[in-house]
Design a protein around this motif. Structure first.
Motif, PDB file in Angstrom:
ATOM      1  N   SER A 177     -13.374  31.036  37.910  1.00  0.00           N
ATOM      2  CA  SER A 177     -14.097  30.575  39.091  1.00  0.00           C
ATOM      3  C   SER A 177     -13.086  30.107  40.137  1.00  0.00           C
ATOM      4  N   LEU A 178     -13.280  30.520  41.387  1.00  0.00           N
ATOM      5  CA  LEU A 178     -12.324  30.202  42.448  1.00  0.00           C
ATOM      6  C   LEU A 178     -12.549  28.840  43.092  1.00  0.00           C
ATOM      7  N   ASP A 179     -13.579  28.102  42.668  1.00  0.00           N
ATOM      8  CA  ASP A 179     -13.862  26.820  43.313  1.00  0.00           C
ATOM      9  C   ASP A 179     -12.704  25.833  43.144  1.00  0.00           C
ATOM     10  N   ARG A 180     -12.057  25.845  41.971  1.00  0.00           N
ATOM     11  CA  ARG A 180     -10.975  24.887  41.701  1.00  0.00           C
ATOM     12  C   ARG A 180      -9.627  25.362  42.224  1.00  0.00           C
ATOM     13  N   LEU A 181      -9.455  26.665  42.364  1.00  0.00           N
ATOM     14  CA  LEU A 181      -8.171  27.229  42.781  1.00  0.00           C
ATOM     15  C   LEU A 181      -7.775  26.693  44.159  1.00  0.00           C
ATOM     16  N   GLY A 182      -6.587  26.102  44.242  1.00  0.00           N
ATOM     17  CA  GLY A 182      -6.082  25.616  45.518  1.00  0.00           C
ATOM     18  C   GLY A 182      -6.285  24.141  45.766  1.00  0.00           C
ATOM     19  N   ILE A 183      -7.048  23.446  44.909  1.00  0.00           N
ATOM     20  CA  ILE A 183      -7.154  21.993  45.057  1.00  0.00           C
ATOM     21  C   ILE A 183      -5.750  21.395  44.897  1.00  0.00           C
ATOM     22  N   PRO A 184      -5.324  20.499  45.797  1.00  0.00           N
ATOM     23  CA  PRO A 184      -3.981  19.938  45.677  1.00  0.00           C
ATOM     24  C   PRO A 184      -3.847  19.071  44.424  1.00  0.00           C
ATOM     25  N   LEU A 185      -2.691  19.174  43.792  1.00  0.00           N
ATOM     26  CA  LEU A 185      -2.387  18.269  42.696  1.00  0.00           C
ATOM     27  C   LEU A 185      -0.916  17.893  42.758  1.00  0.00           C
ATOM     28  N   VAL A 186      -0.595  16.727  42.224  1.00  0.00           N
ATOM     29  CA  VAL A 186       0.798  16.331  42.086  1.00  0.00           C
ATOM     30  C   VAL A 186       1.205  16.515  40.631  1.00  0.00           C
ATOM     31  N   GLU A 187       2.420  17.011  40.424  1.00  0.00           N
ATOM     32  CA  GLU A 187       3.001  17.094  39.088  1.00  0.00           C
ATOM     33  C   GLU A 187       4.165  16.104  39.031  1.00  0.00           C
ATOM     34  N   ILE A 188       4.106  15.192  38.095  1.00  0.00           N
ATOM     35  CA  ILE A 188       5.129  14.156  37.949  1.00  0.00           C
ATOM     36  C   ILE A 188       5.842  14.378  36.633  1.00  0.00           C
ATOM     37  N   GLY A 189       7.147  14.572  36.688  1.00  0.00           N
ATOM     38  CA  GLY A 189       7.930  14.813  35.483  1.00  0.00           C
ATOM     39  C   GLY A 189       8.867  13.653  35.192  1.00  0.00           C
ATOM     40  N   THR A 190       8.793  13.125  33.977  1.00  0.00           N
ATOM     41  CA  THR A 190       9.685  12.030  33.598  1.00  0.00           C
ATOM     42  C   THR A 190      10.986  12.578  33.027  1.00  0.00           C
ATOM     43  N   SER A 191      11.982  11.710  32.975  1.00  0.00           N
ATOM     44  CA  SER A 191      13.213  12.018  32.251  1.00  0.00           C
ATOM     45  C   SER A 191      12.921  11.936  30.751  1.00  0.00           C
ATOM     46  N   PRO A 192      13.769  12.526  29.914  1.00  0.00           N
ATOM     47  CA  PRO A 192      13.543  12.443  28.460  1.00  0.00           C
ATOM     48  C   PRO A 192      13.994  11.092  27.902  1.00  0.00           C
ATOM     49  N   ASP A 193      13.387  10.027  28.433  1.00  0.00           N
ATOM     50  CA  ASP A 193      13.788   8.661  28.065  1.00  0.00           C
ATOM     51  C   ASP A 193      12.866   8.031  27.032  1.00  0.00           C
ATOM     52  N   ILE A 194      11.808   8.752  26.650  1.00  0.00           N
ATOM     53  CA  ILE A 194      10.790   8.176  25.767  1.00  0.00           C
ATOM     54  C   ILE A 194      11.211   8.383  24.318  1.00  0.00           C
ATOM     55  N   SER A 195      11.168   7.308  23.537  1.00  0.00           N
ATOM     56  CA  SER A 195      11.710   7.385  22.173  1.00  0.00           C
ATOM     57  C   SER A 195      10.712   7.040  21.078  1.00  0.00           C
ATOM     58  N   THR A 196       9.471   6.690  21.438  1.00  0.00           N
ATOM     59  CA  THR A 196       8.438   6.423  20.436  1.00  0.00           C
ATOM     60  C   THR A 196       7.093   6.941  20.953  1.00  0.00           C
ATOM     61  N   PRO A 197       6.147   7.226  20.065  1.00  0.00           N
ATOM     62  CA  PRO A 197       4.813   7.626  20.517  1.00  0.00           C
ATOM     63  C   PRO A 197       4.146   6.558  21.374  1.00  0.00           C
ATOM     64  N   GLU A 198       4.369   5.293  21.009  1.00  0.00           N
ATOM     65  CA  GLU A 198       3.748   4.193  21.748  1.00  0.00           C
ATOM     66  C   GLU A 198       4.285   4.131  23.180  1.00  0.00           C
ATOM     67  N   GLN A 199       5.582   4.381  23.337  1.00  0.00           N
ATOM     68  CA  GLN A 199       6.160   4.363  24.685  1.00  0.00           C
ATOM     69  C   GLN A 199       5.632   5.533  25.514  1.00  0.00           C
ATOM     70  N   ALA A 200       5.397   6.675  24.877  1.00  0.00           N
ATOM     71  CA  ALA A 200       4.827   7.818  25.587  1.00  0.00           C
ATOM     72  C   ALA A 200       3.455   7.469  26.153  1.00  0.00           C
ATOM     73  N   LEU A 201       2.626   6.809  25.344  1.00  0.00           N
ATOM     74  CA  LEU A 201       1.302   6.411  25.796  1.00  0.00           C
ATOM     75  C   LEU A 201       1.400   5.381  26.922  1.00  0.00           C
ATOM     76  N   GLU A 202       2.282   4.400  26.766  1.00  0.00           N
ATOM     77  CA  GLU A 202       2.424   3.355  27.782  1.00  0.00           C
ATOM     78  C   GLU A 202       2.908   3.945  29.105  1.00  0.00           C
ATOM     79  N   ALA A 203       3.863   4.870  29.035  1.00  0.00           N
ATOM     80  CA  ALA A 203       4.373   5.496  30.261  1.00  0.00           C
ATOM     81  C   ALA A 203       3.277   6.283  30.963  1.00  0.00           C
ATOM     82  N   ALA A 204       2.467   7.011  30.188  1.00  0.00           N
ATOM     83  CA  ALA A 204       1.368   7.777  30.778  1.00  0.00           C
ATOM     84  C   ALA A 204       0.343   6.853  31.419  1.00  0.00           C
TER      85      ALA A 204
END
Length: 622
Positions: A177-204
């Motif tokens: 469906s083309l309704d969603r195509l083209g809606i603006p979004l931001v992509e945010i990429g972190t550095s590979p600084d996360i060292s535990t599952p809990e920190q991954a959740l907290e960062a998100a």
């Protein structure tokens, strides 16, 4: 689930957060950013996509594998989409509102905007974009957020166009469906600084809070997606796509660590056994007259059974590497990518109608002994051949350990194979869109949600719980706007966060209520044309018939404010009907009669006025 010493394993993780922006129009055209039902489409068209080479003449491995399965892509167009989405008109300039919101997000993460933002094309041939690529532009770099386990770097922030929405599988391929195509979004990429599952959740969670602080992001299912990159020291980088629920991130990381640990253990055991992968062979003759429905069905359609001997793999193909997923499941994922329904292997046979004699004959046919395993694919001959080759290739990587790849997130916190990791060859410049020069000096820094909670308590007198509900809720921007226009903050907050929730629980279709409906209801209450008590009834009426205005619905439902004489008449009637109770209990009868009075008036009168008049009438009779 096994608990691991993540530091000892060398866990490294990073996040990619994709958040749709709540802009008026799409990123490269003037179409609205509203979603439609497939039944509302006005026409459709089809396309076939194939990968293109980068400026250096290279082909991206992920795009090549995606294109190996020939599919027809059907697209549904609407009266709210245009030729830009259909790739029949060049894209327009980058949307200014989306750029401004991206710069606000960059400020909240202490990022440095680029001097000039250039739009790039990212090759995507899964059908989710009619062009065969996604447009993306780097906006800012070098930021940071804080977590309880230390800072996490933010490497980049990109402004991108959302993909088309997958509607259904068809006999020929996929419908989008083309309704969603083209809606603006931001992509945010972190550095590979996360060292535990809990920190991954907290960062998100932290990034999600910062995004919502702008008040300019879309809310609801599918408007935000999290990708997670995970590796351990002896494993490999794996990109996990499409984590829909924030709460799943820590489980996704834990399960991926467990999967990589299991694959490393299998690698070591295969090395001890001096295991190897044999040559692919046609074993169709072994299964002539088989009672297996799957295999028999393939053969009756003129298909074949292809096999690959896995020397030294006995017992390991069926070993669990994640909840309800085995090494054989990994092999099956690769077969499915090439059109097969899956695989059978000797760790699970005899079963599925395959007999012991057939298993023995299969082993003999490919020269497999008791310490070996055999995997088979039964399908159309061409599909069976390409699928078994993919299985053999994946079995070969099991000898090496953990393959680098892109995986998809499952609802149960596990993952499945999607495609190889993409490389630099998938990016090349977009020549149809001019570059822009971001100017952060004209963009005010948004107020954090945590700061809003405090302000709502101090300035508007809301309790801490209600203040937090409003600040973190989807109606926060509306609350800010109506309060600025003079609407009572307590009425606005309680309506948006309590009344609407209660109506939803009562199966009132509150999703039909528009921003205009809510603004008009608040205005009527503020002007005295609607008692506060009548707000739920008016919202219910509007939800049932959203084509009406608030004034029309109030008139039709008799919800306008009653004058004092009418209210007193209703109160007197209730008191007289309960005269014995009033004489016996006096003012103790007030609570019960108050409810009866409000019910009789059905939201037509303010509660304070009803209370005042009821007390007067009770006092007259005691």
């Amino acid at each position: 689930m096994t608990e691991y010493d993540y530091e000892d394993l060398g866990l490294v993780a990073g996040l990619e957060i994709h958040q749709q922006l709540d802009t008026a129009t799409k990123l490269f055209c003037q179409c609205p950013t509203e979603l439609r039902e497939p039944e509302e489409s006005v026409r459709s068209f089809t396309r076939y996509l194939h990968p293109t080479r980068s400026e250096l003449g290279e082909l991206d491995d992920a795009a090549v594998e995606e294109s190996m399965v020939e599919r027809e892509f059907e697209y549904l167009a609407y009266d709210t989409t245009c030729l830009v989405e259909e790739d029949d008109e060049p894209p327009h300039e980058l949307d200014g509102e989306a750029l401004e919101t991206a710069l606000e997000v960059a400020q909240l993460m202490d990022m440095s905007p680029v001097d000039q933002a250039h739009v790039m094309r990212k090759i995507v041939v899964d059908g989710s974009n009619t062009t065969g690529f996604q447009r993306s532009s780097l906006i800012a770099t070098d930021g940071e957020i804080e977590t309880s386990d230390g800072p996490v770097g933010i490497e980049d922030l990109l402004l991108e166009e959302e993909s088309a929405q997958r509607v259904a599988e068809t006999d020929a391929g996929v419908r989008y469906s083309l309704d969603r195509l083209g809606i603006p979004l931001v992509e945010i990429g972190t550095s590979p600084d996360i060292s535990t599952p809990e920190q991954a959740l907290e960062a998100a969670e932290r990034i999600g809070m910062l995004l919502r602080s702008t008040g300019k992001v879309k809310r609801g299912l599918g408007t935000i997606r999290q990708d997670v990159n995970v590796s351990i020291a002896e494993g490999a980088r794996v990109e996990i796509k499409g984590v829909q629920s924030l709460d799943d991130i820590d489980d996704i990381v834990r399960n991926e660590v467990a999967r990589q640990v299991a694959l490393v253990e299998i690698r070591d055991e295969l090395a001890e056994r001096e295991a190897s992968v044999g040559d692919v062979q046609d074993v169709t003759g072994v299964f002539e007259g088989t009672d297996s429905g799957v295999i028999g069905g393939a053969l009756s359609s003129g298909g074949s059974v292809m096999a690959v001997p896995l020397y030294g793999f006995d017992g390991l193909v069926g070993r669990e590497i994640a909840p309800d997923r085995r090494l054989g499941t990994e092999f099956s994922d690769h077969a499915k990518r090439h059109g097969a329904g899956g695989i059978f292997h000797t760790d699970e046979l005899p079963a599925y109608g395959v007999t012991e004699d057939e298993v023995a004959a299969l082993r003999d046919a490919v020269g497999a002994g008791s310490e070996d395993a055999v995997a088979i694919v039964a399908a159309d001959t061409e599909v069976a051949e390409t699928a078994i080759d993919a299985v053999a290739e994946r079995a070969g990587t099991a000898l090496e350990g953990v393959p680098e790849e892109t995986r998809g997130a499952n609802d149960d916190g596990t993952t499945r194979y999607l495609r190889p990791l993409p490389g630099a060859a998938r990016m090349y410049p977009e020549t149809d869109v001019p570059p822009v020069e971001p100017d952060p000096s004209e963009v005010p820094e948004p107020e954090l949600l945590t700061e809003k909670v405090e302000r709502y308590q101090d300035e508007h007198g809301l309790g801490e719980g209600l203040a937090e509900q409003v600040a973190y809720g989807e109606y926060m921007p509306l609350f800010e706007d109506v309060v600025a226009e003079g609407i009572d903050p307590t009425l606005a907050a309680s309506t948006l966060e309590s009344t609407l929730t209660e109506l939803r629980r009562d199966d009132v279709p509150v999703e039909n209520l528009t921003r205009t409906h809510l603004e008009d209801v608040f205005a009527m209450a503020e002007d005295g044309d609607l008692p506060n008590e009548g707000v739920p009834d008016l919202l219910t009426a509007l939800a049932a018939d959203p084509g009406r205005s608030a004034e029309e619905a109030a008139e039709a439902e008799g919800l306008g404010g009653a004058d004092e004489a009418a209210v007193r008449e209703a109160v007197v009637e209730v008191v007289e009907r309960n005269e014995a109770q009033v004489a016996d209990e006096g003012m103790q009868a007030f609570s019960g009669l108050m409810g009866e009075c409000m019910g009789a008036l059905r939201g037509k009168a303010d509660g304070d006025l009803v209370s005042e008049l009821l007390r007067e009438e009770i006092q007259k009779r005691t």
